[in-house]
Design a protein around this motif. Structure first.
Motif, PDB file in Angstrom:
ATOM      1  N   SER A 104      -0.126  -7.564   2.803  1.00  0.00           N
ATOM      2  CA  SER A 104       0.705  -8.942   2.914  1.00  0.00           C
ATOM      3  C   SER A 104      -0.326 -10.134   3.159  1.00  0.00           C
ATOM      4  CB  SER A 104       1.797  -8.985   4.030  1.00  0.00           C
ATOM      5  OG  SER A 104       2.843  -8.032   3.688  1.00  0.00           O
ATOM      6  N   PHE A 105      -1.271  -9.869   3.996  1.00  0.00           N
ATOM      7  CA  PHE A 105      -2.339 -10.842   4.347  1.00  0.00           C
ATOM      8  C   PHE A 105      -3.095 -10.750   2.867  1.00  0.00           C
ATOM      9  CE2 PHE A 105      -6.748 -11.396   5.555  1.00  0.00           C
ATOM     10  CZ  PHE A 105      -6.413 -12.608   6.190  1.00  0.00           C
ATOM     11  N   SER A 106      -3.600  -9.782   2.143  1.00  0.00           N
ATOM     12  CA  SER A 106      -4.705  -9.883   1.193  1.00  0.00           C
ATOM     13  C   SER A 106      -3.876 -10.594  -0.197  1.00  0.00           C
ATOM     14  CB  SER A 106      -5.115  -8.802   0.759  1.00  0.00           C
ATOM     15  OG  SER A 106      -4.088  -7.754   0.174  1.00  0.00           O
ATOM     16  N   SER A 107      -2.730 -10.579   0.060  1.00  0.00           N
ATOM     17  CA  SER A 107      -1.944 -11.281  -1.303  1.00  0.00           C
ATOM     18  C   SER A 107      -1.849 -12.810  -1.048  1.00  0.00           C
ATOM     19  CB  SER A 107      -0.548 -10.890  -1.102  1.00  0.00           C
ATOM     20  OG  SER A 107       0.333 -11.343  -0.018  1.00  0.00           O
ATOM     21  N   GLU A 108      -2.021 -13.223   0.251  1.00  0.00           N
ATOM     22  CA  GLU A 108      -2.131 -14.813   0.561  1.00  0.00           C
ATOM     23  C   GLU A 108      -3.494 -15.348   0.645  1.00  0.00           C
ATOM     24  OE1 GLU A 108       0.354 -15.415   3.871  1.00  0.00           O
ATOM     25  OE2 GLU A 108       1.868 -14.231   3.258  1.00  0.00           O
ATOM     26  N   ARG A 142       7.110   4.906   0.608  1.00  0.00           N
ATOM     27  CA  ARG A 142       6.132   3.906   1.424  1.00  0.00           C
ATOM     28  C   ARG A 142       4.778   4.163   0.861  1.00  0.00           C
ATOM     29  NH1 ARG A 142       7.141   3.417   7.641  1.00  0.00           N
ATOM     30  NH2 ARG A 142       5.547   1.627   7.446  1.00  0.00           N
ATOM     31  N   ILE A 143       4.097   5.262   0.734  1.00  0.00           N
ATOM     32  CA  ILE A 143       2.858   5.704   0.157  1.00  0.00           C
ATOM     33  C   ILE A 143       2.837   5.249  -1.082  1.00  0.00           C
ATOM     34  CG2 ILE A 143       1.102   7.327  -0.565  1.00  0.00           C
ATOM     35  CD1 ILE A 143       2.314   8.948   1.777  1.00  0.00           C
ATOM     36  N   ALA A 144       3.878   5.352  -2.046  1.00  0.00           N
ATOM     37  CA  ALA A 144       3.928   4.783  -3.412  1.00  0.00           C
ATOM     38  C   ALA A 144       3.965   3.641  -3.528  1.00  0.00           C
ATOM     39  CB  ALA A 144       5.097   5.556  -4.033  1.00  0.00           C
ATOM     40  N   THR A 145       4.655   2.858  -2.787  1.00  0.00           N
ATOM     41  CA  THR A 145       4.567   1.395  -2.669  1.00  0.00           C
ATOM     42  C   THR A 145       3.399   0.674  -2.259  1.00  0.00           C
ATOM     43  OG1 THR A 145       7.177   1.336  -2.042  1.00  0.00           O
ATOM     44  CG2 THR A 145       6.016  -0.720  -1.698  1.00  0.00           C
ATOM     45  N   ILE A 146       2.695   1.100  -1.400  1.00  0.00           N
ATOM     46  CA  ILE A 146       1.507   0.907  -1.044  1.00  0.00           C
ATOM     47  C   ILE A 146       0.513   0.806  -2.126  1.00  0.00           C
ATOM     48  CG2 ILE A 146      -0.709   1.269   0.601  1.00  0.00           C
ATOM     49  CD1 ILE A 146       1.319   2.029   2.930  1.00  0.00           C
ATOM     50  N   TYR A 147       0.462   2.062  -2.762  1.00  0.00           N
ATOM     51  CA  TYR A 147      -0.396   2.256  -3.954  1.00  0.00           C
ATOM     52  C   TYR A 147      -0.162   1.352  -5.076  1.00  0.00           C
ATOM     53  CZ  TYR A 147      -2.847   4.262  -7.801  1.00  0.00           C
ATOM     54  OH  TYR A 147      -3.578   4.225  -9.033  1.00  0.00           O
ATOM     55  N   ASN A 148       1.366   1.031  -5.355  1.00  0.00           N
ATOM     56  CA  ASN A 148       1.665  -0.004  -6.290  1.00  0.00           C
ATOM     57  C   ASN A 148       1.268  -1.422  -6.046  1.00  0.00           C
ATOM     58  OD1 ASN A 148       2.800   2.046  -7.879  1.00  0.00           O
ATOM     59  ND2 ASN A 148       4.915   1.700  -6.873  1.00  0.00           N
ATOM     60  N   THR A 149       1.060  -1.591  -4.796  1.00  0.00           N
ATOM     61  CA  THR A 149       0.557  -2.992  -4.360  1.00  0.00           C
ATOM     62  C   THR A 149      -0.727  -3.019  -4.608  1.00  0.00           C
ATOM     63  OG1 THR A 149       2.541  -3.096  -2.577  1.00  0.00           O
ATOM     64  CG2 THR A 149       0.585  -4.793  -2.379  1.00  0.00           C
ATOM     65  N   GLU A 152      -0.975  -3.992  -8.258  1.00  0.00           N
ATOM     66  CA  GLU A 152      -0.782  -5.137  -8.598  1.00  0.00           C
ATOM     67  C   GLU A 152      -1.550  -6.275  -8.208  1.00  0.00           C
ATOM     68  OE1 GLU A 152       3.342  -5.365  -6.531  1.00  0.00           O
ATOM     69  OE2 GLU A 152       4.040  -3.914  -7.685  1.00  0.00           O
ATOM     70  N   GLN A 153      -2.383  -6.242  -6.828  1.00  0.00           N
ATOM     71  CA  GLN A 153      -3.213  -7.111  -6.328  1.00  0.00           C
ATOM     72  C   GLN A 153      -4.446  -6.994  -7.043  1.00  0.00           C
ATOM     73  OE1 GLN A 153      -2.950  -7.099  -2.155  1.00  0.00           O
ATOM     74  NE2 GLN A 153      -0.727  -7.587  -1.933  1.00  0.00           N
ATOM     75  N   ASN A 157     -10.916  -1.192  -5.420  1.00  0.00           N
ATOM     76  CA  ASN A 157     -11.189   0.256  -5.186  1.00  0.00           C
ATOM     77  C   ASN A 157      -9.986   1.078  -5.661  1.00  0.00           C
ATOM     78  OD1 ASN A 157      -9.810  -0.991  -3.191  1.00  0.00           O
ATOM     79  ND2 ASN A 157     -10.958   0.098  -1.597  1.00  0.00           N
ATOM     80  N   LEU A 158      -9.282   0.611  -6.769  1.00  0.00           N
ATOM     81  CA  LEU A 158      -7.926   1.299  -7.148  1.00  0.00           C
ATOM     82  C   LEU A 158      -8.285   2.747  -7.402  1.00  0.00           C
ATOM     83  CD1 LEU A 158      -4.852   1.076  -8.007  1.00  0.00           C
ATOM     84  CD2 LEU A 158      -5.929   0.325 -10.389  1.00  0.00           C
ATOM     85  N   GLU A 159      -9.350   2.991  -8.218  1.00  0.00           N
ATOM     86  CA  GLU A 159      -9.584   4.488  -8.342  1.00  0.00           C
ATOM     87  C   GLU A 159      -9.649   5.294  -7.016  1.00  0.00           C
ATOM     88  OE1 GLU A 159     -12.573   5.726 -11.183  1.00  0.00           O
ATOM     89  OE2 GLU A 159     -12.215   4.002 -12.493  1.00  0.00           O
ATOM     90  N   GLU A 160     -10.443   4.778  -6.219  1.00  0.00           N
ATOM     91  CA  GLU A 160     -10.505   5.579  -4.866  1.00  0.00           C
ATOM     92  C   GLU A 160      -9.035   5.720  -4.083  1.00  0.00           C
ATOM     93  OE1 GLU A 160     -12.388   3.190  -5.552  1.00  0.00           O
ATOM     94  OE2 GLU A 160     -14.551   3.582  -5.471  1.00  0.00           O
ATOM     95  N   PHE A 161      -8.276   4.829  -4.408  1.00  0.00           N
ATOM     96  CA  PHE A 161      -6.740   5.014  -3.746  1.00  0.00           C
ATOM     97  C   PHE A 161      -6.135   6.096  -4.552  1.00  0.00           C
ATOM     98  CE2 PHE A 161      -7.533   1.081  -1.263  1.00  0.00           C
ATOM     99  CZ  PHE A 161      -6.536   1.148  -0.463  1.00  0.00           C
ATOM    100  N   SER A 162      -6.467   6.232  -5.829  1.00  0.00           N
ATOM    101  CA  SER A 162      -5.736   6.991  -6.772  1.00  0.00           C
ATOM    102  C   SER A 162      -6.370   8.649  -6.521  1.00  0.00           C
ATOM    103  CB  SER A 162      -6.399   6.836  -8.336  1.00  0.00           C
ATOM    104  OG  SER A 162      -5.724   7.827  -8.995  1.00  0.00           O
ATOM    105  N   ARG A 163      -7.544   8.719  -6.165  1.00  0.00           N
ATOM    106  CA  ARG A 163      -8.158   9.898  -5.670  1.00  0.00           C
ATOM    107  C   ARG A 163      -7.401  10.380  -4.440  1.00  0.00           C
ATOM    108  NH1 ARG A 163     -13.554   7.849  -6.702  1.00  0.00           N
ATOM    109  NH2 ARG A 163     -13.702   7.653  -8.938  1.00  0.00           N
TER     110      ARG A 163
END
Length: 170
Positions: A104-108, A142-149, A152-153, A157-163
């Protein structure tokens, strides 16, 4: 003093003396007091709620103008609650809450690259913990929502989150 020597002392010491020493430890050392307070009257929900408030205040301060956004605050709570033995479901909730509030913070706000690396570490810790405690079914959404966020943002380091997610898919 070794553990063996301590056991010998405890087995040979009079009960009254042990009781007096235990009360003395309780009064002298806040860590001992906290341990016994938690053991005999856990109030885990209140502990988790207090931690959530402090974590939230790191990103969206009530009394300060500027957010500090320190991951270390959440990590201290998580590490401490792991030692105390807080119920796994509540601790997993706190771990994910930390990530959600940070997102939420990083989106703002614009955040430094170290922020993303730090959140990756938190995500990895949360996913591994949830998996080890067999709570994936409860926290999968919730884990999926965090990953989707993260997607979206456009976190760098999206690839590392995917790993990290790959760890639980196998």
């Amino acid at each position: 003093m070794s553990k063996t020597a301590l056991k010998k002392f405890v087995s040979e010491a009079p009960k009254k003396e042990l009781e007096a020493q235990l009360v003395d430890l309780y009064e002298r050392f806040p860590v001992v007091k906290e341990y016994y307070d938690f053991t005999f009257n856990p109030k885990e929900d209140k502990l988790i709620q207090a931690a959530k408030i402090k974590i939230s205040n790191e990103y969206f301060p009530v009394r300060r103008k500027r957010a500090r956004a320190r991951r270390s605050i959440a990590q201290k709570f998580i590490k401490h609650y792991l030692k105390l033995g807080v119920e796994a479901h509540l601790l997993a909730d706190l771990m994910l809450y930390n990530l959600e509030i940070a997102q939420s913070f990083s989106s703002e706000k614009n955040v430094a690259d170290t922020f993303y690396k730090s959140m990756l570490n938190s995500f990895d810790q949360a996913v591994v913990y949830i998996s080890q405690e067999n709570l994936l079914q409860d926290f999968n959404k919730r884990i999926a929502t965090i990953y989707n966020t993260v997607e979206e943002q456009h976190w760098p380091n999206l690839e590392e989150f995917s790993r990290v997610l790959d760890k639980i898919d196998t």
